[in-house]
Each structure stands twice: as structure tokens, then as C-alpha cells.
Scaffold this active site. Structure first.
Site, PDB file in Angstrom:
ATOM      1  N   HIS A 220       0.813  -1.228   0.000  1.00 30.33           N
ATOM      2  CA  HIS A 220       0.000   0.000   0.000  1.00 30.33           C
ATOM      3  C   HIS A 220       0.837   1.266   0.000  1.00 30.33           C
ATOM      4  O   HIS A 220       0.489   2.227  -0.672  1.00 30.33           O
ATOM      5  CB  HIS A 220      -0.893   0.037   1.245  1.00 30.33           C
ATOM      6  CG  HIS A 220      -1.999  -0.955   1.193  1.00 30.33           C
ATOM      7  ND1 HIS A 220      -2.750  -1.177   0.078  1.00 30.33           N
ATOM      8  CD2 HIS A 220      -2.494  -1.783   2.137  1.00 30.33           C
ATOM      9  CE1 HIS A 220      -3.646  -2.101   0.321  1.00 30.33           C
ATOM     10  NE2 HIS A 220      -3.510  -2.496   1.563  1.00 30.33           N
ATOM     11  N   ARG A 363     -12.923  -4.231 -15.342  1.00 29.50           N
ATOM     12  CA  ARG A 363     -12.569  -5.646 -15.211  1.00 29.50           C
ATOM     13  C   ARG A 363     -13.387  -6.234 -14.064  1.00 29.50           C
ATOM     14  O   ARG A 363     -13.457  -5.641 -12.975  1.00 29.50           O
ATOM     15  CB  ARG A 363     -11.074  -5.811 -14.926  1.00 29.50           C
ATOM     16  CG  ARG A 363     -10.704  -7.278 -14.822  1.00 29.50           C
ATOM     17  CD  ARG A 363      -9.236  -7.501 -14.716  1.00 29.50           C
ATOM     18  NE  ARG A 363      -8.709  -7.001 -13.456  1.00 29.50           N
ATOM     19  CZ  ARG A 363      -7.412  -6.935 -13.176  1.00 29.50           C
ATOM     20  NH1 ARG A 363      -6.527  -7.303 -14.092  1.00 29.50           N
ATOM     21  NH2 ARG A 363      -6.993  -6.487 -12.018  1.00 29.50           N
ATOM     22  N   GLU A 460      -3.792 -13.579 -19.982  1.00 31.26           N
ATOM     23  CA  GLU A 460      -2.740 -13.493 -18.952  1.00 31.26           C
ATOM     24  C   GLU A 460      -2.301 -14.859 -18.448  1.00 31.26           C
ATOM     25  O   GLU A 460      -1.534 -14.961 -17.498  1.00 31.26           O
ATOM     26  CB  GLU A 460      -3.206 -12.596 -17.790  1.00 31.26           C
ATOM     27  CG  GLU A 460      -4.576 -12.906 -17.235  1.00 31.26           C
ATOM     28  CD  GLU A 460      -5.040 -11.900 -16.177  1.00 31.26           C
ATOM     29  OE1 GLU A 460      -4.257 -11.059 -15.729  1.00 31.26           O
ATOM     30  OE2 GLU A 460      -6.216 -11.990 -15.798  1.00 31.26           O
ATOM     31  N   ASN A 483       1.697  -8.873 -16.678  1.00 31.81           N
ATOM     32  CA  ASN A 483       2.194  -9.168 -15.330  1.00 31.81           C
ATOM     33  C   ASN A 483       1.931 -10.640 -15.002  1.00 31.81           C
ATOM     34  O   ASN A 483       2.832 -11.375 -14.600  1.00 31.81           O
ATOM     35  CB  ASN A 483       1.491  -8.298 -14.275  1.00 31.81           C
ATOM     36  CG  ASN A 483       1.570  -6.824 -14.591  1.00 31.81           C
ATOM     37  OD1 ASN A 483       2.462  -6.399 -15.304  1.00 31.81           O
ATOM     38  ND2 ASN A 483       0.640  -6.045 -14.078  1.00 31.81           N
ATOM     39  N   ASP A 484       0.687 -11.044 -15.202  1.00 32.05           N
ATOM     40  CA  ASP A 484       0.374 -12.445 -14.916  1.00 32.05           C
ATOM     41  C   ASP A 484       0.882 -13.373 -16.004  1.00 32.05           C
ATOM     42  O   ASP A 484       1.284 -14.503 -15.723  1.00 32.05           O
ATOM     43  CB  ASP A 484      -1.134 -12.622 -14.711  1.00 32.05           C
ATOM     44  CG  ASP A 484      -1.538 -12.239 -13.297  1.00 32.05           C
ATOM     45  OD1 ASP A 484      -0.849 -12.670 -12.357  1.00 32.05           O
ATOM     46  OD2 ASP A 484      -2.519 -11.495 -13.134  1.00 32.05           O
ATOM     47  N   ARG A 494       5.125 -13.366  -9.112  1.00 33.55           N
ATOM     48  CA  ARG A 494       5.431 -11.957  -9.368  1.00 33.55           C
ATOM     49  C   ARG A 494       5.717 -11.157  -8.102  1.00 33.55           C
ATOM     50  O   ARG A 494       6.207 -10.036  -8.171  1.00 33.55           O
ATOM     51  CB  ARG A 494       4.294 -11.305 -10.177  1.00 33.55           C
ATOM     52  CG  ARG A 494       2.975 -11.242  -9.469  1.00 33.55           C
ATOM     53  CD  ARG A 494       1.833 -10.897 -10.419  1.00 33.55           C
ATOM     54  NE  ARG A 494       1.416  -9.509 -10.344  1.00 33.55           N
ATOM     55  CZ  ARG A 494       0.298  -9.036 -10.887  1.00 33.55           C
ATOM     56  NH1 ARG A 494      -0.502  -9.849 -11.565  1.00 33.55           N
ATOM     57  NH2 ARG A 494      -0.035  -7.791 -10.780  1.00 33.55           N
TER      58      ARG A 494
HETATM   59  C1  PEP Z   1      -1.724  -8.165 -15.517  1.00 34.95           C
HETATM   60  O1  PEP Z   1      -1.760  -9.276 -14.988  1.00 34.95           O
HETATM   61  O2  PEP Z   1      -0.836  -7.815 -16.316  1.00 34.95           O
HETATM   62  C2  PEP Z   1      -2.763  -7.160 -15.205  1.00 34.95           C
HETATM   63  C3  PEP Z   1      -2.854  -6.018 -15.838  1.00 34.95           C
HETATM   64  O3  PEP Z   1      -3.582  -7.420 -14.182  1.00 34.95           O
HETATM   65  P1  PEP Z   1      -3.148  -7.287 -12.633  1.00 34.95           P
HETATM   66  O4  PEP Z   1      -1.799  -6.649 -12.584  1.00 34.95           O
HETATM   67  O5  PEP Z   1      -4.209  -6.490 -12.006  1.00 34.95           O
HETATM   68  O6  PEP Z   1      -3.137  -8.722 -12.216  1.00 34.95           O
HETATM   69 MG    MG Z   2      -3.526  -9.946 -13.969  1.00 36.18          MG
END
Ligand code: PEP
Ligand code: MG
Length: 601
Positions: A220, A363, A460, A483-484, A494
Site C-alpha cells: 500500500h 474488469r 494473462e 504481469n500475470d 510476481r
Molecule cells: C496483468 O496481470 O498484467 C494485469 C494487468 O492485471 P493485474 O496486474 O491487475 O493482475
Molecule cells: Mg492480472
């Protein structure tokens, strides 16, 4: 763990000889030293350090007698009351500065102060064990803290921070110490740990930056610093024990670097870097509102990734052409309370109306995994467990309420729905059927009339990449969550610091998946966007354009710079670059190729 180098290395990685000589002549504690942590919020700060230690208080252990037992319980209750007043004040400041989304954190802390189980347990133990309040409070909270700290789940570790903050606050208030929140102006605050409340309150003293021993990119405090535009470096191990108030330091929130006792040439180097960054930002924001296109006139659109509706005010000035990703799971304010349909409807409607005619991609709740928890069960491997669409399909009441709220809010027709963690077409079909059902009902009864939102799938998980041909024929649009996708393709958590070096978005496996996904979507005429962090990386920009990508959704503050870069490239050049990268077999080679392209433009 922080890495320490005894002297600054120049940008090219070679040592500056004079700095070594000058440095070596000084006593050890005055020498320039460089430490590496995790960059939580970008920006450079140069100034004096201020070590912020929360007053723990020194307590004498004594046994209470019949008379002092009641006084002690009263003292405990008064401390709870004072703590609540303080937190309410922090909540007000937070709402004013950052909006309600952030202040909900403190509401959750206030609720903990009212927890009857905790209050009764502490009062009972003071009475029966005749121990002073501060000892019982410490023991009770420490039991929970130990469990949270030992948890491998980062969410629990973040919660431990909140819990520790409440414990310190109550104990301080037992002794009626004044809240230590005004600091000398313009210092860089160092602490072993800071709570979100500390960051908000301390930021009133024009703090230049923060460094903390604990924390990660997603904690946070990093997110709050990003919104406040204050640099922070987190995860520095035990650096707070090595620095002292008054010590000169430089922090670089982009690279996660902290330099103590900087030599003059180091200060000059970072001052120049800071000025260049500022110049660059100013230049970029001058043209941000203009549409971005390549040298040869191909339009590239930038949307914003948004966590709270309060961020919308910066949308137009940044040059964003809509919201490409609203992470609706942030409406789970305390992590567990499911937001009601009416509450969601009001929130989405306000967002959609604020930005109409620009699009708003909401989302669906991506709860579970490393995010906010809803799960009543403790999962051994939450990132591979009950997350995103899986929870929504198993708990139809949550999905129904969210879909109804979104459809009801879509009176201007600018809302789209994005489904997280897709691994099959069936999941999308399931959501589509429920949308059709609710839309049929709501279209009849709603005035003004509502429109049916379009449906998009998050790409993802590698399974979705494999199924990209089917998925892109079925949905209205896709959004690539790198990211995922990186986490699941490379089997690298991650959030796990130990394997952070392996979390590499420029890995050939990712590069090739992106090329394939974007190309297939283009062939199937499916609108395609990237919303993962990779979209914010200037190095990746020409490669992604060369793959055929025309839509990027990124953090608002990154949009002006990315827009200004686009006009440097022609499509033919980016396409040649993308094909070149596809042939390369290592992340290092790909990054070198992209860096060479960047340098040449
Ligand atoms: C991702 O996974 O790249 C994404 C945009 O979603 P989040 O980071 O919220 O998991
Ligand atoms: Mg994601």
C-alpha cells in the site's frame, strides 16, 4: 536483501576512479555507499535523512492491585478512544488528498479498534492476570502478528503492517504521547516500517522521499506514494539501522537505489538526472493532449489503468483516451466485504459519466491469488488457486450483482466488461449468457435505457495464448495482462523477492507469445490492448507497435512520455524490430536489441 557497493558505479557500470580515492580517505561511516532496494514510486530525492522511529515506550512491569485494575481498564478504553480520534483525522486527510478509495484502509483499522473479541480478551486478562495494559496489548497483538508475519502470503504480511500500526498507536495513547507527525520540512524519511497512515500524515511536511526496510512494489505505501508523486524505495533490509538523522542521501525511486553520504560529483550527477527527468516530463505533458501517431501516421491510442475513481481527474490532462483497465476488486474495501449492487452501480455510473464519451473498461472482480482475499479457505498456492473468473463462476451472487450494476450504469454505452484469468472459451460463454439474461430484464425496466456492454478477455495465462484463435473469434476485444502472463509462463511468482531476477518480461517466451497473440487478434479483427506493466516500458513500445498493437493501457503518469516517443518511429522500422526480436534466444539479447533501437531514435 539490500546490496551494498562501497562507491557509486557510473551509468555504464565502470567505477569512477577519483570517487574511490576521495571516498577511501574518509572514515567508514562517512563514505559514500550505494544500496539497492525495490523502487516503489519513481522520482529522485536529494537531501537530509530523518530517521522516523515510532515511540514504543519503555514500560515498567508491575502487578496491579484491586484499585489499579479498574483504572488500568479505563486507561485502556481511553487509549482506544484517542486512537480512534487520530485515525478519523487521518481518514479525513486521506479522503481530501487521495479520495475515499484510500481512506477505506483507515476505516478498516477503526473497525479493528471496535473488535469486541479483542477488547474483551484484553480487558479480561488485565483483570484476571493483573498485568498492566501495555503488556497485555503487546502479547495479544503479537500473537496475531507472529501468525501474519510467518504467512507466506504477502497480503497477510501487509496486514501485519496495519496491525502493528494499531498496536503502536494504542500503546502510545496509553501514555498520552502526542502524535509524532510533523517533521522538519523537505527531509527524506527513513524507517524500518511505515504504515499508510504514517505516509499520509508525514507527507504534510513536504517530505522529499521515503525509504523503508520492509515493503514491496505492490504494498500500500508504494501505491500511495505513486498517487502522491513522492519517490519511495522499499525492501531495503536493515538500512534504517545504518542511517541517521542529518545524513545526506540520494534516493532514486525508479531504480530502487539509495546512496548515503554522496560525493559532490554523485550529487551533481543525480541533480542533472532529476532536471532531465523534469524537463522530459514537462515537454511530454505539453503535447500529451494531442493524438499520438507514428512518423508515418499510424494512430496509437493510450488508455489509463485506474484503481480508484478519484484518479479520473488527471485523465484528460495526461492525454488518456479512456480507461482501459479499472481494477474493480479495489471496491472490496477491507478485503472481504462484498460491495452491494447499489453501491457498485453508483460507483460505475459516476465513473462512466465523468469520462463519457470515452470508454470505461471495467474488469470483473479479480479477487483471490495475490490480490484482495475473499476466499474463506487458506490456499496452499493461491496464485494457482481460486482467483478471478473461477471465484465468480462459483459464487453467482457476486457475479450477478456486479454484472447488473455494470449494465444498469451503462446508460451512455461507454462501458465494456473485461474478464480476468480466462483459460477457456466456456468461461467467457458463461459470463456472456449471464450478461444476456440480465440485459434482457434490465432493458425492459430501466429508464433511461441501458446498452449492452461489449465483452473482453484478459490474456494473462498461457492457456489463453494457446486458445487465442478461438478466443479472439468469440470476444469483442482482448487485453493482454503481461504481469500475470510473465508469472504464469515462466512459473515465477510476481511478488516473490527471491526469484525477482527471473521475472523477465523480455524473456523470448513472452516476446513470442505477444507476437502471436497480437497477430492472431489482428487477423480475426479483434480489438487488442495491453494493460500489463510492459505497456508502460519505453523499451517495449516500438516492439509492441511492430507486432501490430495500437492500444495501450498504462498508469496515467506514464502516458505523456509514451505518447511523445511514438512519433519517433515509423511502422516499417518497428515491424523490422519485432521480427529481429523474434529471432533472438535470450532476454539479454532482446533487451540489447531494443536498447540499440531506442538509442538510434
Ligand atoms: C496483468 O496481470 O498484467 C494485469 C494487468 O492485471 P493485474 O496486474 O491487475 O493482475
Ligand atoms: Mg492480472
Amino acid at each position: 536483501m539490500p546490496e551494498k557497493t562501497e562507491h557509486l558505479k557510473s551509468e555504464s557500470g565502470t567505477t569512477t576512479p577519483e570517487s574511490v580515492v576521495n571516498n577511501a580517505e574518509k572514515p567508514l561511516h562517512e563514505r559514500e555507499s550505494t544500496y539497492s532496494g525495490i523502487g516503489g514510486s519513481k522520482g529522485i530525492a536529494i537531501g537530509e535523512c530523518y530517521t522516523f522511529a515510532k515511540e514504543e515506550g519503555i514500560h515498567e512491569i508491575e502487578e496491579l492491585n484491586d484499585k489499579t485494575i479498574s483504572e488500568e481498564i479505563e486507561r485502556f478504553m481511553a487509549a482506544l478512544h484517542r486512537s480512534e480520534k487520530e485515525l478519523k483525522k487521518i481518514e479525513r486527510v486521506t479522503t481530501r488528498k487521495l479520495g475515499k478509495g484510500y481512506s477505506n484502509l483507515f476505516q478498516a483499522q477503526i473497525m479493528m479498534l471496535h473488535d469486541p473479541v479483542l477488547i474483551d480478551a484484553i480487558s479480561l486478562r488485565i483483570r484476571t492476570e493483573r498485568k498492566p495494559a501495555h503488556i497485555v496489548i503487546t502479547e495479544e497483538f503479537d500473537q496475531y502478528l507472529e501468525k501474519f508475519n510467518n504467512s507466506e502470503d504477502l497480503i497477510f504480511q501487509d496486514r501485519a503492517d496495519d496491525l502493528r500500526d494499531i498496536k503502536d498507536r494504542i500503546i502510545r495513547n496509553l501514555h498520552i504521547r502526542k502524535l509524532h507527525s510533523w517533521l522538519p520540512e523537505g527531509v527524506i524519511v527513513s524507517s524500518y516500517h511505515l504504515s499508510p497512515a504514517d505516509v499520509i500524515l508525514l507527507s504534510r511536511s513536504n517530505i522529499k522521499g521515503f525509504i523503508t526496510d520492509s515493503g514491496g512494489k505492490t504494498s500500500h505505501i508504494s501505491l500511495i506514494c505513486k498517487s502522491l508523486n513522492i519517490p519511495i524505495v522499499v525492501g531495503l533490509g536493515n538500512l534504517s539501522q545504518k542511517v541517521s538523522t542529518g545524513m545526506q542521501m540520494i534516493i532514486d525511486g525508479s531504480t530502487g537505489t539509495v546512496i548515503t553520504n554522496p560525493e559532490e560529483k554523485t550529487i551533481a550527477h543525480y541533480t542533472r538526472k532529476k532536471e532531465n527527468e523534469k524537463k522530459h516530463e514537462d515537454n511530454a505533458s505539453l503535447t500529451a493532449e494531442l493524438p499520438a501517431s507514428t512518423k508515418c501516421g499510424v494512430r496509437i491510442t493510450f488508455y489509463a489503468n485506474i484503481d480508484f475513481k478519484e484518479e479520473l481527474h488527471a485523465l484528460r490532462a495526461s492525454g488518456a483516451e479512456g480507461v482501459g483497465l479499472f481494477r474493480s476488486e479495489n471496491l472490496f474495501t477491507d478485503g472481504t466485504k462484498v460491495p452491494r449492487e447499489a453501491e457498485q452501480y453508483a460507483y460505475y455510473r459516476e465513473m462512466a459519466e465523468t469520462i463519457v464519451p470515452m470508454p470505461l473498461d471495467i474488469r470483473l472482480f479479480d479477487i483471490g491469488g495475490d490480490k484482495l482475499i475473499y476466499s474463506p479457505v487458506k490456499e496452499p498456492n493461491p496464485n494457482l488457486g481460486w482467483r478471478g473468473i473461477r471465484i465468480l463462476m462459483d459464487l453467482p451472487e457476486i457475479l450477478d450483482a456486479q454484472l447488473r450494476a455494470i449494465i444498469r450504469a451503462n446508460t451512455h454505452g461507454n462501458i465494456d466488461i473485461l474478464i480476468p484469468m480466462i483459460i477457456s472459451v466456456e468461461e467467457i460463454r458463461h459470463v456472456r449468457e449471464i450478461i444476456e439474461k440480465h440485459y434482457a430484464e434490465l432493458a425492459k425496466e430501466t429508464d433511461p435505457p441501458v446498452e449492452k456492454p461489449e465483452i473482453g478477455a484478459m490474456i494473462e495465462v498461457p492457456a489463453a495464448v494457446e486458445l487465442i484463435d478461438e478466443i479472439t473469434k468469440y470476444v469483442d476485444f482482448i487485453s493482454i495482462g503481461t504481469n500475470d502472463l510473465t508469472q504464469y509462463s515462466l512459473a515465477v511468482d510476481r511478488n516473490n523477492v527471491i526469484v525477482q531476477d527471473l521475472f523477465e518480461k523480455f524473456h523470448p517466451a513472452i516476446i513470442r507469445q505477444l507476437f502471436r497473440v497480437i497477430g492472431t487478434a489482428q487477423k480475426n479483427r479483434c480489438r487488442t490492448m495491453i494493460c500489463g506493466d510492459m505497456g508502460s516500458d519505453p523499451l517495449a513500445l516500438p516492439f509492441l507497435i511492430g507486432c501490430g498493437l495500437r492500444r495501450f493501457s498504462v498508469v496515467v503518469s506514464d502516458i505523456p512520455n509514451l505518447k511523445s516517443l511514438v512519433s519517433r518511429y515509423s511502422l516499417a522500422e518497428t515491424e523490422a524490430l519485432a521480427h529481429e526480436c523474434l529471432k533472438l534466444g535470450s532476454s539479454a539479447a532482446i533487451k540489447a536489441c531494443l536498447a540499440a533501437f531506442q538509442a538510434a531514435h
